[in-house]
Write a protein that holds these residues in place. Structure first.
Motif, short mmCIF file in Angstrom:
data_model
loop_
_atom_site.label_atom_id
_atom_site.label_comp_id
_atom_site.label_asym_id
_atom_site.label_seq_id
_atom_site.Cartn_x
_atom_site.Cartn_y
_atom_site.Cartn_z
N GLU A 1 0.72 -1.20 -0.38
CA GLU A 1 0.16 0.47 -0.21
C GLU A 1 0.78 0.90 -0.01
N HIS A 2 2.07 1.23 0.11
CA HIS A 2 3.10 1.97 0.48
C HIS A 2 4.30 1.94 0.17
N ILE A 3 5.10 2.56 -0.52
CA ILE A 3 6.55 2.85 -0.68
C ILE A 3 7.62 3.23 0.88
N SER A 4 8.66 2.60 1.04
CA SER A 4 8.86 3.72 1.94
C SER A 4 10.41 3.57 1.76
N ILE A 5 11.57 5.07 2.25
CA ILE A 5 12.66 5.08 2.46
C ILE A 5 13.30 5.20 3.32
N ASP A 6 12.23 5.39 4.45
CA ASP A 6 13.15 5.43 5.73
C ASP A 6 12.67 4.08 6.54
N SER A 7 13.49 3.84 6.50
CA SER A 7 13.80 1.93 7.93
C SER A 7 13.11 2.73 9.13
N ARG A 8 12.28 3.85 9.84
CA ARG A 8 12.45 4.61 11.03
C ARG A 8 10.37 4.67 11.51
N SER A 9 10.22 4.71 9.68
CA SER A 9 8.90 4.53 9.84
C SER A 9 8.15 3.58 8.73
N CYS B 1 3.16 2.97 -11.26
CA CYS B 1 1.42 3.33 -10.26
C CYS B 1 1.15 4.66 -10.89
N ARG B 2 2.06 5.23 -12.27
CA ARG B 2 1.44 6.34 -12.78
C ARG B 2 0.38 5.75 -13.94
N SER B 3 0.68 4.61 -14.45
CA SER B 3 0.02 3.96 -15.75
C SER B 3 -1.58 3.49 -14.98
N ARG B 4 -1.56 3.77 -13.40
CA ARG B 4 -2.77 3.13 -13.35
C ARG B 4 -3.60 4.21 -12.84
N ILE B 5 -3.02 5.71 -12.94
CA ILE B 5 -3.72 7.09 -12.86
C ILE B 5 -3.82 7.86 -14.29
N HIS B 6 -5.79 8.16 -14.44
CA HIS B 6 -5.09 8.63 -15.51
C HIS B 6 -6.05 9.85 -15.89
N ILE B 7 -6.05 10.60 -14.72
CA ILE B 7 -5.83 12.30 -14.53
C ILE B 7 -4.66 13.01 -15.23
N PRO B 8 -5.32 14.18 -15.95
CA PRO B 8 -4.03 15.45 -16.67
C PRO B 8 -2.77 15.50 -15.51
N VAL C 1 14.61 10.34 -5.96
CA VAL C 1 13.91 9.21 -4.64
C VAL C 1 12.48 9.50 -5.02
N GLY C 2 12.07 10.69 -4.33
CA GLY C 2 10.94 11.33 -4.72
C GLY C 2 9.83 11.17 -4.63
N LEU C 3 9.68 11.76 -5.97
CA LEU C 3 9.06 11.57 -7.76
C LEU C 3 7.84 10.21 -7.05
N PRO C 4 8.73 8.96 -7.44
CA PRO C 4 8.30 7.95 -7.24
C PRO C 4 7.18 7.42 -5.94
N ILE C 5 7.79 8.25 -5.19
CA ILE C 5 6.69 8.05 -3.76
C ILE C 5 5.20 8.79 -4.29
N THR C 6 5.66 10.32 -4.71
CA THR C 6 4.36 10.98 -4.52
C THR C 6 3.39 10.26 -6.21
N LEU C 7 3.90 10.10 -7.03
CA LEU C 7 3.14 9.57 -8.32
C LEU C 7 2.65 7.85 -7.27
N SER C 8 3.41 7.31 -6.54
CA SER C 8 1.68 5.95 -5.58
C SER C 8 1.26 6.41 -4.97
N GLU C 9 1.00 8.23 -4.50
CA GLU C 9 -0.32 8.78 -3.83
C GLU C 9 -1.45 9.18 -4.53
N MET C 10 -1.26 9.41 -6.62
CA MET C 10 -1.78 9.93 -6.97
C MET C 10 -3.00 8.90 -6.89
N THR C 11 -4.63 9.54 -7.06
CA THR C 11 -5.72 8.83 -7.25
C THR C 11 -6.78 9.00 -8.21
N ASN C 12 -7.27 8.36 -8.60
CA ASN C 12 -8.37 8.56 -10.13
C ASN C 12 -9.24 9.64 -9.78
N GLU C 13 -10.09 9.48 -8.24
CA GLU C 13 -10.42 10.33 -7.62
C GLU C 13 -10.44 11.35 -7.92
#
Length: 457
Positions: A27-35, A98-105, A143-155
């Motif tokens: 459900e999420h991507i983490s690059i911080d082992s502390r969280s 992740c981005r391929s599954r989101i269909h918003i501009p 490193v950060g942008l893929p995490i951003t893309l993982s948080e996008m939704t089609n809503e």
């Protein structure tokens, strides 16, 4: 939320599942082992100083359900371990999935100065009529942008994505992941010049944001920036200019202040929309013009967008104003470049204050071997301004003071040993009616001065 399986990830990254269940939902991507937010996939990044592979066990123990690895060939565990050749490249492929599954501009924002504020102003303007997703925190890098893309939704109706760059090739790589419809180019400065050599090369690199267009795309370019204008035809994509010049299709005219707030007329297609800003700084007039240009391009009512901008008050540590015991602190400590520091000093001198105007400036990073010269140039600029006192923190910041002295400034310039000594001095010396402006690169941590001044005895 991702909601993809380990199997999906293995296929996307062309990896090998060493152990664990391929049906495990991530459900999420983490690059911080502390969280961990729960059901994360941990991506261990190999940095210049630290290889995060040594923190995999810690990440898995606090809630991560899976991990990537480029350093293990075999593993036995209930958690999923996925072998890849390069964890950062694998992270990019997860972002692409992740981005391929989101269909918003999506609207991408890049530039040397003001990316985050412009991003926030665009998102604010579009929110007049659309549900907007925007880059969270500072997740704008390789490193950060893929995490951003993982948080996008089609809503959501539209996304506003900030794209940064530190080294050659990075912007083109991450923009390709973002799949952009519009790209906004704010300006060209000298940030990261140590990696690019010249401002012309920085400008050319900024235009690689068009790699994210794939088939179609449209550029919104700051027409007041001579370098951006010089290379505006470089990519072959259609574009429009925003700014203050007559050649700009989207223009800010009749710029003025009303009761301390910047106001202007936004002119486009023979229409004129009045705009009043609550955020500090003359440079934010251009940022607002960019936001309104994008609003018009995507079909948002410009008058409604302008009303939304009127209540925008900025973003954390970017010209944020605090009233403390009768005096004012303007915290602009998120980052710094010569251009943004000069713009911030203009905010200070134009701020209506009954007392003194005090600047606290620290080192600007990633300016290469000419860093002392760039700091000196800021000092030469500041020497012409009506600043009462200046506290300087850092070895390169001292060159600001040398230029102030050479420029025969009447400003009281003090070299401070540390941010702690600067904070202690301010705590004991600032008086009612004074205004204190604080600016440096984020790594100088001058934001701690604001926190210290806010703390009660």
């Amino acid at each position: 939320m991702l909601n993809i399986t380990v199997k999906d990830i293995v296929e996307a990254v062309n990896g090998t599942l060493l152990c664990g269940e391929e049906t495990q939902v991530i459900e999420h991507i983490s690059i911080d082992s502390r969280s961990s937010q729960g059901n994360d996939i941990f991506v261990p990044i190999i940095g210049e100083k630290v290889d995060a592979h040594r923190f995999i066990d810690q990440a898995l123990s606090i809630g991560c359900a899976a991990t990537l690895t480029s350093e293990h060939q075999q593993m036995t565990s209930e958690k999923a371990w996925i072998r890849v050749d390069d964890t950062v490249e694998a992270l990019h492929e997860i972002g692409r999935l992740c981005r391929s599954r989101i269909h918003i501009p999506a609207v991408g924002v890049t530039g040397s100065v003001g990316k985050t504020t412009t991003r926030e102003m665009i998102a604010t303007a579009l929110s007049a009529e659309k549900k907007v997703f925007k880059t969270s925190k500072n997740y704008n890098s390789s490193v950060g942008l893929p995490i951003t893309l993982s948080e996008m939704t089609n809503e959501d109706d539209i996304a506003v994505l900030e794209l940064g760059m530190n080294v050659p090739g990075e912007l083109g790589t991450i923009s390709d992941l973002a799949n952009l419809d519009i790209a906004v180019l704010t300006n060209i400065g000298v940030a990261h010049i140590e990696y690019f050599g010249t401002q012309d090369e920085i400008c050319k690199e900024k235009y690689t944001i068009t790699k994210g267009f794939h088939k179609d795309g449209f550029l919104v370019i700051n027409g007041d920036d001579p370098l951006l204008v010089k290379y505006k035809d470089l990519t072959g994509y259609p574009y429009v200019l925003y700014g203050t010049g007559a050649e700009c299709a989207y223009r800010a005219e009749n710029i003025r202040t009303i009761e301390g707030k910047y106001a202007f007329d936004f002119v486009y297609e023979d229409k004129r929309v009045p705009v009043v800003l609550s955020v500090l700084g003359h440079h934010n007039v251009l940022n607002a013009a960019a936001a309104l240009a994008v609003a018009h391009r995507v079909g948002v009512n410009v008058e409604a967008a302008a009303k939304e901008l009127e209540v925008f008050t900025g973003f954390q540590n970017r010209l944020q104003k605090y009233e403390i015991d009768g005096y004012t602190v303007i915290d602009d400590t998120y980052n710094a470049s010569p251009a943004s520091m000069k713009a911030g000093l203009e905010v200070l001198v134009n701020y209506a204050a009954a007392g003194r105007k005090i600047a606290v400036l620290g080192d600007m990073f990633e300016l290469g071997e000419n860093a002392p010269q760039y700091h000196y140039e800021v000092g030469a600029f500041a020497a012409k301004l009506a600043i009462d006192q200046m506290l300087l923190v850092g070895s390169n910041a001292a060159f600001i003071g040398k230029a102030m002295q050479a420029g025969h400034s009447s400003c009281d310039v003090m070299i401070m040993e540390s941010k702690e000594s600067a904070a202690a001095y301010l705590k004991s010396k600032v008086k009612t009616g004074d205004v204190v402006y604080i600016k440096a690169s984020n790594g100088m941590k001058l934001k701690e001065i604001t926190a210290y001044l806010q703390a009660k005895e």
